[in-house]
Design an enzyme around this catalytic site. Structure first.
Site, PDB file in Angstrom:
ATOM      1  N   LYS A  68      12.799   8.954 -46.972  1.00  0.00           N
ATOM      2  CA  LYS A  68      13.328   9.511 -45.991  1.00  0.00           C
ATOM      3  C   LYS A  68      12.930   8.742 -44.419  1.00  0.00           C
ATOM      4  CE  LYS A  68      14.089  14.036 -43.698  1.00  0.00           C
ATOM      5  NZ  LYS A  68      15.517  14.222 -44.304  1.00  0.00           N
ATOM      6  N   TRP A 119       6.565   2.845 -51.285  1.00  0.00           N
ATOM      7  CA  TRP A 119       8.334   2.805 -51.007  1.00  0.00           C
ATOM      8  C   TRP A 119       8.613   0.886 -51.319  1.00  0.00           C
ATOM      9  CZ3 TRP A 119      12.869   0.062 -49.467  1.00  0.00           C
ATOM     10  CH2 TRP A 119      14.758   0.714 -50.342  1.00  0.00           C
ATOM     11  N   ARG A 153       8.273  10.225 -46.960  1.00  0.00           N
ATOM     12  CA  ARG A 153       8.647   8.553 -46.894  1.00  0.00           C
ATOM     13  C   ARG A 153       8.183   7.318 -47.655  1.00  0.00           C
ATOM     14  NH1 ARG A 153       8.133   7.975 -41.194  1.00  0.00           N
ATOM     15  NH2 ARG A 153       7.515   5.511 -41.317  1.00  0.00           N
ATOM     16  N   HIS A 209      47.785   7.468 -53.941  1.00  0.00           N
ATOM     17  CA  HIS A 209      48.515   5.399 -53.270  1.00  0.00           C
ATOM     18  C   HIS A 209      47.259   5.115 -54.268  1.00  0.00           C
ATOM     19  CE1 HIS A 209      51.224   6.312 -50.351  1.00  0.00           C
ATOM     20  NE2 HIS A 209      50.281   6.823 -49.879  1.00  0.00           N
ATOM     21  N   GLU A 244      31.053  13.490 -46.829  1.00  0.00           N
ATOM     22  CA  GLU A 244      28.906  14.464 -46.694  1.00  0.00           C
ATOM     23  C   GLU A 244      28.807  14.733 -48.268  1.00  0.00           C
ATOM     24  OE1 GLU A 244      26.584  13.853 -45.874  1.00  0.00           O
ATOM     25  OE2 GLU A 244      25.070  15.559 -46.201  1.00  0.00           O
ATOM     26  N   ASN A 263       2.898  -0.738 -43.631  1.00  0.00           N
ATOM     27  CA  ASN A 263       4.683  -0.029 -43.672  1.00  0.00           C
ATOM     28  C   ASN A 263       5.551  -1.720 -42.474  1.00  0.00           C
ATOM     29  OD1 ASN A 263       7.546   1.165 -43.710  1.00  0.00           O
ATOM     30  ND2 ASN A 263       6.708   2.152 -41.759  1.00  0.00           N
ATOM     31  N   GLY A 264       7.052  -1.786 -43.517  1.00  0.00           N
ATOM     32  CA  GLY A 264       7.356  -2.881 -42.674  1.00  0.00           C
ATOM     33  C   GLY A 264       8.230  -3.939 -43.623  1.00  0.00           C
ATOM     34  N   LYS A 274      25.664  13.984 -50.754  1.00  0.00           N
ATOM     35  CA  LYS A 274      24.422  14.551 -50.885  1.00  0.00           C
ATOM     36  C   LYS A 274      24.385  15.030 -52.472  1.00  0.00           C
ATOM     37  CE  LYS A 274      22.839  15.340 -48.265  1.00  0.00           C
ATOM     38  NZ  LYS A 274      23.081  14.868 -46.972  1.00  0.00           N
ATOM     39  N   CYS A 291       7.946   4.287 -46.716  1.00  0.00           N
ATOM     40  CA  CYS A 291       6.129   3.918 -46.843  1.00  0.00           C
ATOM     41  C   CYS A 291       5.701   4.669 -45.461  1.00  0.00           C
ATOM     42  CB  CYS A 291       5.423   2.747 -46.751  1.00  0.00           C
ATOM     43  SG  CYS A 291       6.253   1.713 -47.712  1.00  0.00           S
ATOM     44  N   GLU A 309      23.031  11.371 -54.035  1.00  0.00           N
ATOM     45  CA  GLU A 309      21.349  11.262 -54.020  1.00  0.00           C
ATOM     46  C   GLU A 309      20.949  12.090 -54.872  1.00  0.00           C
ATOM     47  OE1 GLU A 309      20.634  10.903 -49.270  1.00  0.00           O
ATOM     48  OE2 GLU A 309      21.688  12.320 -49.773  1.00  0.00           O
TER      49      GLU A 309
HETATM   50  C1  F6R Z   1      21.288  11.963 -46.771  1.00  0.00           C
HETATM   51  C2  F6R Z   1      20.195  10.862 -45.359  1.00  0.00           C
HETATM   52  C3  F6R Z   1      20.131   9.712 -45.397  1.00  0.00           C
HETATM   53  C4  F6R Z   1      20.218   9.286 -43.730  1.00  0.00           C
HETATM   54  C5  F6R Z   1      20.428   8.022 -43.723  1.00  0.00           C
HETATM   55  C6  F6R Z   1      19.654   8.020 -41.551  1.00  0.00           C
HETATM   56  O1  F6R Z   1      21.052  12.612 -46.976  1.00  0.00           O
HETATM   57  O2  F6R Z   1      19.206  11.541 -45.792  1.00  0.00           O
HETATM   58  O3  F6R Z   1      21.723   8.832 -45.608  1.00  0.00           O
HETATM   59  O4  F6R Z   1      21.165  10.156 -43.479  1.00  0.00           O
HETATM   60  O5  F6R Z   1      19.305   7.271 -43.792  1.00  0.00           O
HETATM   61  O6  F6R Z   1      18.659   8.978 -41.489  1.00  0.00           O
HETATM   62  P1  F6R Z   1      18.432   9.256 -40.628  1.00  0.00           P
HETATM   63  O7  F6R Z   1      19.425  10.029 -39.929  1.00  0.00           O
HETATM   64  O8  F6R Z   1      16.891   9.566 -39.556  1.00  0.00           O
HETATM   65  O9  F6R Z   1      18.398   8.104 -39.322  1.00  0.00           O
END
Ligand code: F6R
Length: 605
Positions: free
Chosen positions: A600, A72, A27, A502, A479, A98-99, A483, A2, A486
Site C-alpha cells: 500500500k 518492499w 507498506r 469489435h 475497478e 524508504n525511497g 480488485k 517500506c 490484485e
Molecule cells: C488498488 C489499490 C491501488 C491504489 C493506488 C493509488 O486496490 O489500492 O491501485 O489505488 O496505488 O493509491 P492512493 O489512493 O493511496 O494514491
C-alpha cells in the site's frame, strides 16, 4: 512502500519497534529488521519474511533507542543481507530507508574505489557508508554532508553509537512523521504506527531533517536552516487500526463502507439549496463558474474512481471532464490550461506519481484540489484545497472503503459544480436524496454476501475473467477487474460492453466467465443484447443488476443491488464486485491483505 519506525525514550525499544513494524507491514512485507543502540554498539536483527519472523528471532534488550524497517524490495531481491537496517563498515552507523537513491550505482563504485566493502545489493547501504565517511562533528552534520551527495527520494532514520541519545531523520519524497510523547519521541512513515503511543504528530516536509531526542526535537533544512513545525492531533483511534473479529482487514473495511460513506457525507449535504457544502475547496462560486474543464489524476483504483468522477461531473455539471493516470500524466508534457480545475485523488495522499503530478501542475500555475483520505498527507498539503474522504484508516492493500468514499466525494463535487451551473434545484434535490440513501443501501448490498460467496466458488475455477460495463458501468467494471487481479492473481480484464463485438467476443467460450454490470437505465436494452451474444457462445456470466431485469436464464449467478439515482448507481454496483474479489481470493487461499508483489502507499516511482 517500506515502513520506517524509530523510538527514543525510557522504555525498552524492541517491543515498541516490533509493534510499529507490524502496523506498517502493509507498506512492504518481504523482509523486516531493527537496530537498537546497546552500550557502545548497535545490535541489528533482520530477516527475509514477515515481522512475526523478526519478532521470533529478536532477543529482549534493555536498549531504549532504535530504528526499524519493513521492506518492499526495489534494489536487490528480498534476502537477509538486503533487509534494513544497513550498517557502516565500522558498525557505528545504522540506517533505514524508504525511497530510491537514483545515483546509487555511481556511489557504490566510488565507495568501492575508496576501499569500502559493500555487503548488500541495496541502494540504501551507500547512505550508511557515506555518513560514516562524512566526518562531521555531529551526526546531523554527517547526515547533511552525506545527503549532499545523494540524488533520489528518501525517508531516512539514522542512529550513531557516538551520539547515543538521538535519531536523525530526513525526508525527501517519502513520508516521515514524528510522534511527540511524554519524555519520548517516535518516528514513523505513517500515523498507524504512532496512534497507540501519541496523537500528537509532526509532518516533515520534503528537504527537511529532524534530530530527535527523548525530550524533544528540532528540524532544519538540507542547507542547515532551522525550520518551525506545528504539531497536529490525529483523529483516528487505535481501534480503527485493529482487525477485530474479522478474518482480514479487507472484509472489515468492506463492511465499514456504510459508516465510511456517512463520514464522507457528514455536514456536506445542503438540503435547503439542494447542493453540497464543501468549505475545504477554497473555491468560490464565481471561480467555479469559470471552470471550463475538469482533469482528474490518480493511480490504480484512485484513477478508476476518477473515471467515475469525470463521467459524473460531465453528466451532472455539463463540464467536459476526464481522468488520466497520474503516473502517465507526469511523464508527458501536458498542456496546462488556466480554466481547468485539476483534481488529484488518493487514499494515502503519499502516492509518489500523484504527488509529483500535483507539484508539476502547481509549478505551472494550475489550480489543484485534492480528494484525499489521510489528513495532513503530502498530497493534501500540496493542494490548494480539497475534500477529505473521512473513510477512516484503510489497512488492507486492496482499496475498498477509500474507493467508495472517493466516488462519494466526486458525487458531492459534481453536485456542487452542477448547482452553480445548470443543474436544477429539483435535480439537485434528487441527488441529495440519492446520496443520503447510500449508506443504508450499501448495508443492504452487504447483507447479500452469501450469494456472492456461492458465486465465488465457481468463479475461482477460472483462469481469466472478463468484466464488462457501459458508460457509467465501465469504471465499475475496471475497478472490479483490478480488485480481482490484485488479490486472487486471476487474469481479469475490463471492456466497455459496447466494444465486445469489435474484438474481444472472439475470446468468449465456456472457459471464460464474464462479470457484467447491468443497471436498469437507458442503456439496458443494449446491455441485454450483449449478454445474449455472450450466452449464445456459452460464456458463463455473473450479472450485477437491478430488480426487475430478467437475466436469470442467461447467467449462472445474478446479484441484485438497490436502485439509486442513475448517476450514483456505480457506487452500489461496485460493492458486490469487491465482495466477489475477496471471496475468490479466500477460496484460492491467498493472503488477502498482503497480496504478492504489492504494497500500500506507492511512494516510489
Ligand atoms: C488498488 C489499490 C491501488 C491504489 C493506488 C493509488 O486496490 O489500492 O491501485 O489505488 O496505488 O493509491 P492512493 O489512493 O493511496 O494514491
Amino acid at each position: 512502500m517500506c515502513g520506517i519506525v524509530g523510538y527514543v525514550g525510557a522504555l525498552p525499544a524492541v517491543p515498541i519497534l516490533l509493534d510499529g513494524l507490524a502496523r506498517l507491514e502493509y507498506r512492504g512485507y518481504d523482509s523486516a529488521g531493527l537496530a537498537v543502540l546497546g552500550t557502545d554498539r548497535i545490535d541489528v536483527h533482520k530477516t527475509v519474511g514477515r515481522v512475526r519472523v523478526l519478532e521470533e528471532l529478536t532477543p529482549e534488550s534493555p536498549a531504549t533507542l532504535g530504528i526499524g524497517h519493513t521492506r518492499w524490495a526495489t534494489h536487490g531481491a528480498p534476502s537477509d543481507a538486503n533487509a534494513h537496517p544497513h550498517l557502516s563498515a565500522d558498525g557505528r552507523i545504522a540506517v533505514v530507508h524508504n525511497g530510491i537513491i537514483d545515483n546509487s550505482v555511481a556511489l557504490r563504485e566510488w565507495l568501492q574505489a575508496e576501499g569500502v566493502r559493500l555487503v548488500s545489493e541495496t541502494d540504501t547501504e551507500v547512505i550508511a557508508h557515506l555518513i560514516a565517511l562524512a566526518g562531521g562533528d555531529t551526526l546531523e552534520h554527517s547526515v547533511l554532508a552525506a545527503l549532499a551527495q545523494v540524488e533520489g527520494t528518501y525517508g531516512l532514520a539514522v542512529i550513531d553509537t557516538e551520539q547515543p541519545d538521538q535519531i536523525v531523520v530526513a525526508r525527501n519524497g517519502s513520508p516521515l512523521l514524528l510522534g511527540v510523547g511524554e519524555q519520548e519521541m517516535h518516528v514513523a512513515s505513517d500515523a498507524a504506527a504512532l496512534v497507540r503511543y501519541t496523537r500528537q504528530i509532526v509532518h516533515l516536509d520534503d528537504g527537511e531533517l529532524a534530530t530527535v531526542r527523548a525530550d524533544g526535537f528540532h528540524t532544519f533544512t538540507l542547507d542547515a536552516q532551522a525550520t518551525r513545525k506545528t504539531t497536529v492531533t490525529v483523529d483516528w483511534s487505535l481501534d480503527e487500526y485493529e482487525r477485530g473479529a474479522h478474518e482480514h482487514f479487507m472484509i472489515k473495511e468492506i463492511h465499514e463502507q456504510p459508516e465510511a460513506v456517512r463520514g464522507c457525507l457528514r455536514g456536506r449535504l445542503d438540503t435547503r439549496f439542494q447542493t453540497a457544502h464543501l468549505g475545504g475547496l477554497n473555491i468560490d462560486a464565481r471561480e467555479a463558474r469559470e471552470v471550463r474543464r475538469v482533469k482528474i489524476l490518480g493511480c490504480g483504483s484512485a484513477y478508476y474512481a476518477g473515471q467515475f468522477g469525470a463521467q459524473l461531473i460531465e453528466e451532472v455539471a455539463r463540464i467536459p471532464a476526464d481522468a488520466e493516470p497520474a503516473s502517465e500524466f507526469r511523464y508527458r508534457n501536458p498542456v496546462i490550461e488556466r480554466d481547468t480545475l485539476y483534481v488529484a485523488v488518493s487514499q494515502s495522499g503519499e502516492t509518489y506519481d500523484t504527488l509529483v503530478a500535483v507539484q508539476e501542475l502547481k509549478r505551472k500555475g494550475a489550480r489543484v484540489i485534492g480528494l484525499v483520505n489521510v489528513v495532513g498527507s503530502s498530497i493534501a498539503r500540496e493542494c490548494h484545497g480539497g475534500i477529505y474522504l473521512h473513510a477512516g484508516p484503510e489497512v488492507a492493500v486492496a482499496s475498498t472503503k477509500a474507493l467508495t468514499t472517493m466516488m462519494t466525494a466526486f458525487s458531492l463535487l459534481g453536485l456542487w459544480l452542477g448547482r452553480i451551473r445548470d443543474l436544477s434545484a429539483a435535480d439537485g434535490g434528487r441527488l441529495v436524496r440519492g446520496l443520503q440513501a447510500l449508506p443504508e443501501q450499501i448495508a443492504t448490498v452487504l447483507e447479500g454476501e452469501e450469494a456472492i460467496v456461492d458465486a465465488a466458488q465457481w468463479m475461482a475455477k477460472a483462469q481469466n475473467v472478463f468484466y464488462v460495463g457501459r458508460v457509467r458501468g465501465y469504471p465499475v467494471a475496471r475497478e472490479g477487474a483490478q480488485k480481482l487481479k490484485e488479490i486472487s492473481y486471476l487474469h481479469a480484464e475490463a471492456y466497455q460492453t459496447s466494444e465486445l463485438k469489435h474484438g474481444p467476443l472472439a475470446l468468449i467460450s465456456s472457459d471464460l466467465p464474464t462479470v457484467a454490470v447491468v443497471p436498469d437505465d437507458e442503456l439496458l436494452d443494449r446491455n441485454l443484447t450483449a449478454l445474449h451474444e455472450i450466452a449464445a457462445r456459452s460464456g458463463p456470466m455473473l450479472v450485477v443488476t437491478h430488480d426487475g431485469v430478467d437475466v436469470d436464464d442467461l447467467a449462472q449467478s445474478v446479484i441484485r443491488v438497490p436502485r439509486s439515482e442513475a448517476e450514483l448507481d456505480p457506487l452500489l454496483f461496485n460493492i458486490p464486485l469487491q465482495l466477489l474479489a475477496y471471496h475468490v481470493a479466500v477460496v484460492l487461499g491467498h493472503d488477502v491483505d498482503k497480496p504478492r508483489n504489492l504494497a500500500k502507499s506507492v511512494t516510489v516511482e
